[in-house]
Scaffold this motif. Structure first.
Motif, PDB file in Angstrom:
ATOM      1  N   ASN A 229      91.839  62.655  11.741  1.00 56.70           N
ATOM      2  CA  ASN A 229      92.209  62.214  13.080  1.00 56.70           C
ATOM      3  C   ASN A 229      92.682  63.393  13.914  1.00 56.70           C
ATOM      4  O   ASN A 229      92.261  63.573  15.065  1.00 56.70           O
ATOM      5  CB  ASN A 229      93.309  61.150  13.000  1.00 56.70           C
TER       6      ASN A 229
ATOM      7  N   TYR B 200      93.016  60.322   6.316  1.00 56.74           N
ATOM      8  CA  TYR B 200      92.756  59.857   7.676  1.00 56.74           C
ATOM      9  C   TYR B 200      93.526  60.693   8.695  1.00 56.74           C
ATOM     10  O   TYR B 200      92.978  61.082   9.729  1.00 56.74           O
ATOM     11  CB  TYR B 200      93.145  58.385   7.819  1.00 56.74           C
TER      12      TYR B 200
ATOM     13  N   MET C  90      84.529  60.412  12.240  1.00 54.24           N
ATOM     14  CA  MET C  90      85.726  60.484  13.061  1.00 54.24           C
ATOM     15  C   MET C  90      85.561  61.506  14.178  1.00 54.24           C
ATOM     16  O   MET C  90      86.078  61.331  15.283  1.00 54.24           O
ATOM     17  CB  MET C  90      86.936  60.858  12.201  1.00 54.24           C
TER      18      MET C  90
ATOM     19  N   ASN D 295      84.857  53.374  19.567  1.00 55.39           N
ATOM     20  CA  ASN D 295      86.037  53.848  18.836  1.00 55.39           C
ATOM     21  C   ASN D 295      86.312  53.051  17.560  1.00 55.39           C
ATOM     22  O   ASN D 295      87.453  53.007  17.089  1.00 55.39           O
ATOM     23  CB  ASN D 295      87.280  53.805  19.738  1.00 55.39           C
TER      24      ASN D 295
ATOM     25  N   TYR E 200      93.771  56.779  18.188  1.00 49.28           N
ATOM     26  CA  TYR E 200      93.127  56.497  16.905  1.00 49.28           C
ATOM     27  C   TYR E 200      94.133  55.995  15.875  1.00 49.28           C
ATOM     28  O   TYR E 200      93.774  55.254  14.960  1.00 49.28           O
ATOM     29  CB  TYR E 200      92.395  57.746  16.397  1.00 49.28           C
TER      30      TYR E 200
ATOM     31  N   SER F 141      87.620  54.573  13.475  1.00 46.24           N
ATOM     32  CA  SER F 141      89.032  54.703  13.126  1.00 46.24           C
ATOM     33  C   SER F 141      89.631  53.340  12.771  1.00 46.24           C
ATOM     34  O   SER F 141      90.482  53.226  11.882  1.00 46.24           O
ATOM     35  CB  SER F 141      89.815  55.342  14.277  1.00 46.24           C
TER      36      SER F 141
ATOM     37  N   TYR G  75      93.767  52.602  13.689  1.00 43.70           N
ATOM     38  CA  TYR G  75      93.894  52.590  12.237  1.00 43.70           C
ATOM     39  C   TYR G  75      94.913  51.557  11.765  1.00 43.70           C
ATOM     40  O   TYR G  75      94.629  50.738  10.889  1.00 43.70           O
ATOM     41  CB  TYR G  75      94.296  53.986  11.749  1.00 43.70           C
TER      42      TYR G  75
END
Length: 218
Positions: free
Chosen positions: A154, A150, A124, A134, A81, A137, A85
């Motif tokens: 995560n 985040y 998330m 996915n 993830y 993210s 990001y």
């Protein structure tokens, strides 16, 4: 960090017939690689939920540490993830769509945006169990979400996802007749897993080659 962790892990032989991997250390490494790849936007085809469940289920019979499986799986989910990001934050949607047009088509992106608008950062967590390729993210990176927030979501989502599926498999796998069945099923699943990974890589390579071809001068 991974080599240090790997050095501490036991070299345990697998008991499944004709195993693809012979030593426990390679199983831990496999778990990290599979979960990392499956958590990226290009790994949507990889059956990561089933993989985590079966990994937990066969842990006892194969002398694997459920604690180390948990730590490494969480690390892989978190890393995947993070890749999403920072890909979205650094390169943006337009560039990444040019590299992965099949995954980042308008329909998939809009679906991810709709889910995020409805559930916010809780997406998330949901996306781990019912992934929208996915993408949440990745969208978080595109929207330049505050990294501290985040980071926390995560990590929490990876812990909940890996922990619940591994432990569910671990307790079900502790039942003797179930364990024997799952050990045999694991061999078949590994083949399916390899095929899924190959397909994901081929799709990514195909999209990349198409993009390079369309950008090359005539």
């Amino acid at each position: 960090m991974l080599p240090i962790i790997a050095a501490m892990l036991p070299l345990t032989s697998l008991s499944t017939p004709g195993p693809l991997l012979q030593y426990g250390i390679w199983v831990y490494l496999l778990v990290f690689i599979v979960i990392t790849l499956a958590s990226t936007i290009v790994g949507g085809l990889i059956p990561d939920n089933t993989f985590l469940f079966l990994t937990g289920a066969v842990a006892i019979g194969n002398g694997l540490s459920i604690l180390w499986l948990f730590v490494i799986a969480v690390g892989g989910g978190f890393a995947g993830y993070e890749i999403n990001y920072w890909s979205g934050r650094i390169f943006g949607l337009a560039i990444c769509r040019g590299i992965c047009p099949t995954v980042l088509n308008n329909s998939n992106v809009q679906k991810a945006l709709n889910v995020m608008d409805r559930f916010g950062l809780a997406t998330m967590v949901f996306s781990r169990f019912m992934p929208v390729l996915n993408l949440p993210s990745f969208i978080a990176g595109v929207n330049v979400m505050e990294y501290r927030r985040y980071f926390g979501f995560n990590l929490i989502s990876s812990i909940l996802w890996c922990g619940s599926l591994l432990m569910l498999g671990y307790y079900i796998g502790s039942i003797s007749f179930v364990s024997d069945f799952l050990n045999n099923l694991m061999d078949l699943f590994l083949v399916i897993l390899v095929v899924a990974i190959i397909i994901a890589i081929v799709m990514f390579a195909r999209d990349y080659v198409k993009r390079k071809g369309s950008c090359s001068p005539e």
